[in-house]
Design a protein around this motif. Structure first.
Motif, short mmCIF file in Angstrom:
data_model
loop_
_atom_site.label_atom_id
_atom_site.label_comp_id
_atom_site.label_asym_id
_atom_site.label_seq_id
_atom_site.Cartn_x
_atom_site.Cartn_y
_atom_site.Cartn_z
N GLY A 280 44.61 45.08 -20.75
CA GLY A 280 43.36 45.64 -21.23
C GLY A 280 42.76 44.95 -22.44
N THR A 281 43.46 43.97 -23.00
CA THR A 281 42.92 43.24 -24.14
C THR A 281 41.86 42.25 -23.66
OG1 THR A 281 44.68 41.60 -23.97
CG2 THR A 281 45.06 43.47 -25.44
N PRO A 282 40.97 41.82 -24.58
CA PRO A 282 39.94 40.86 -24.18
C PRO A 282 40.55 39.59 -23.56
CG PRO A 282 39.43 41.79 -26.32
CD PRO A 282 40.81 42.26 -25.98
N LEU A 283 39.88 39.09 -22.53
CA LEU A 283 40.43 37.96 -21.78
C LEU A 283 40.20 36.62 -22.47
CD1 LEU A 283 39.44 38.98 -18.14
CD2 LEU A 283 41.68 39.18 -19.25
N ARG A 284 39.11 36.51 -23.23
CA ARG A 284 38.79 35.20 -23.82
C ARG A 284 39.88 34.72 -24.78
NH1 ARG A 284 34.60 31.07 -24.01
NH2 ARG A 284 35.84 29.48 -25.05
N PRO A 285 40.37 35.53 -25.71
CA PRO A 285 41.45 35.04 -26.57
C PRO A 285 42.71 34.67 -25.79
CG PRO A 285 40.43 37.00 -27.51
CD PRO A 285 39.91 36.86 -26.12
N TRP A 286 42.99 35.40 -24.72
CA TRP A 286 44.20 35.11 -23.93
C TRP A 286 44.10 33.75 -23.27
CZ3 TRP A 286 44.91 34.21 -18.66
CH2 TRP A 286 46.25 34.12 -18.26
N ILE A 287 42.99 33.46 -22.59
CA ILE A 287 42.88 32.18 -21.89
C ILE A 287 42.77 31.03 -22.89
CG2 ILE A 287 40.39 32.45 -21.61
CD1 ILE A 287 42.84 30.64 -19.21
N ASP A 288 42.11 31.26 -24.03
CA ASP A 288 42.06 30.22 -25.06
C ASP A 288 43.47 29.88 -25.55
OD1 ASP A 288 39.34 29.66 -25.12
OD2 ASP A 288 38.90 31.19 -26.63
N GLY A 289 44.31 30.91 -25.68
CA GLY A 289 45.68 30.68 -26.12
C GLY A 289 46.48 29.88 -25.11
N LYS A 290 46.31 30.18 -23.82
CA LYS A 290 47.02 29.44 -22.78
C LYS A 290 46.53 28.00 -22.70
CE LYS A 290 49.63 32.79 -21.72
NZ LYS A 290 51.05 32.74 -22.14
N LEU A 291 45.24 27.80 -22.87
CA LEU A 291 44.70 26.44 -22.89
C LEU A 291 45.25 25.67 -24.09
CD1 LEU A 291 41.01 27.23 -21.92
CD2 LEU A 291 42.69 26.04 -20.50
N SER A 292 45.36 26.34 -25.23
CA SER A 292 45.90 25.69 -26.41
C SER A 292 47.34 25.25 -26.19
CB SER A 292 45.82 26.64 -27.61
OG SER A 292 46.37 26.06 -28.77
N GLU A 293 48.12 26.08 -25.49
CA GLU A 293 49.50 25.69 -25.16
C GLU A 293 49.54 24.44 -24.31
OE1 GLU A 293 52.04 28.83 -23.67
OE2 GLU A 293 50.85 30.34 -24.74
N ALA A 294 48.49 24.22 -23.52
CA ALA A 294 48.41 23.03 -22.67
C ALA A 294 47.73 21.86 -23.38
CB ALA A 294 47.63 23.36 -21.39
N GLY A 295 47.42 22.06 -24.67
CA GLY A 295 46.80 20.99 -25.44
C GLY A 295 45.31 20.85 -25.21
N ILE A 296 44.65 21.93 -24.80
CA ILE A 296 43.22 21.90 -24.48
C ILE A 296 42.47 22.81 -25.43
CG2 ILE A 296 41.47 22.38 -22.72
CD1 ILE A 296 43.68 21.97 -20.62
N ASP A 297 41.45 22.27 -26.10
CA ASP A 297 40.59 23.03 -27.00
C ASP A 297 39.17 22.95 -26.46
OD1 ASP A 297 39.23 24.29 -29.00
OD2 ASP A 297 39.82 22.90 -30.60
N LEU A 298 38.63 24.07 -26.03
CA LEU A 298 37.28 24.09 -25.48
C LEU A 298 36.20 24.07 -26.55
CD1 LEU A 298 37.61 26.71 -22.58
CD2 LEU A 298 37.96 24.24 -22.50
N CYS A 299 36.58 24.27 -27.80
CA CYS A 299 35.62 24.30 -28.92
C CYS A 299 34.50 25.31 -28.66
CB CYS A 299 35.05 22.91 -29.16
SG CYS A 299 36.27 21.66 -29.60
N GLY A 300 34.87 26.47 -28.14
CA GLY A 300 33.89 27.51 -27.91
C GLY A 300 33.10 27.38 -26.63
#
Length: 273
Positions: free
Chosen positions: A65-85
């Motif tokens: 139930g938590t917001p999805l955007r912070p979760w997917i940003d965190g998973k992308l960060s683990e993969a070395g990916i920064d979308l820069c917003g």
């Protein structure tokens, strides 16, 4: 931008017996950063609430139930990916009168330059379990151009080993080959499943985009009033027919310990179709 996609899903089993089914329906493409304004704009569609149509963040990602955007940003960060917003779009079936089952949710991830940087496949089975496959994409070869310069019929291709139990009639040693087009005016999702380097199953979802409005949602529901019931009942009905045909049953193993499997492989490639 958000969209409503009208189309069909096809599954074709190739061996050891032939089996094919098709069902029609509709799905939605949502911008994770635009959920609140979408909730205000539409009368028949609610985000994290009940209505004729709804989208609940607890149905996806961590499912807490938590917001999805912070979760997917965190998973992308683990993969070395920064979308820069940059933009993240999510494709799924909406809840209808509070009910939905999503065999596959797809997350399309773009950086601030509108380069396609990653794609995440979130797979759900009928046992209440889910697992994600995250693919990084090459930002130089997956840029989104403007206007008439936008590439036509661009298709992404990538593959991975199966790591999550879905069908009881397909062993865990299978392999997925994905063929997918960015969701614009048309939608193309194709999954070719192989076993021992031989074709086993082909699944496709093709559709055409409409604006996401109260009117198009209601029109789609009138055309497909029992869509969500048909999806779940269809899965079990087709499984029964496969069992009757003599398909081998494979026991369900323990789910993967981690929710997301990171695919550290050569970058996905583009091709024209």
């Amino acid at each position: 931008r958000e969209g409503l996609y009208l189309g069909k899903v096809m599954h074709r089993r190739l061996r050891p017996m032939q089996h094919r089914f098709v069902y029609r329906g509709f799905s939605v493409l949502l911008d994770l950063d635009n959920l609140e304004s979408l909730d205000r704009r539409l009368r028949l569609f609610r985000v994290n609430g009940w209505s004729l149509f709804s989208f609940l963040e607890r149905d996806h990602g961590p499912r807490d139930g938590t917001p999805l955007r912070p979760w997917i940003d965190g998973k992308l960060s683990e993969a070395g990916i920064d979308l820069c917003g940059g933009t993240i779009k999510l494709h799924c079936f909406p809840r209808i009168l509070g009910y939905a089952f999503n065999p596959l949710t797809i997350w399309y991830c773009y950086d601030s330059d509108q380069c396609f940087r990653a794609i995440l496949y979130e797979v759900h089975n009928t046992f209440g379990e889910h697992h994600c496959y995250l693919f990084p994409l090459n930002p130089q070869t997956h840029a989104v151009s403007d206007g008439d310069k936008e590439p036509k019929n661009t298709v992404l291709r990538h593959a991975c080993d199966k790591g999550f139990y879905v069908s009881p009639f397909i062993p865990m040693t299978a392999r997925y080959q994905f063929r997918i087009r960015e969701p614009k005016e048309d939608l193309l999702i194709a999954i070719h499943e192989t076993l021992d380097n031989e074709s086993l199953l082909v699944a496709t979802h093709t559709a055409t985009r409409k604006p996401l409005t109260d009117r198009t949602l209601l029109s789609a529901l009138l055309r497909h009033p029992l869509m969500m019931i048909k999806v779940m009942m269809g899965i079990h009905w087709e499984a029964l027919k496969l069992f009757i045909k003599g398909a081998t049953f494979h026991r369900r193993p323990t789910p993967p310990p981690e929710l997301v499997t990171f695919q550290h492989q050569p970058m996905a490639t583009q091709s024209q179709s």
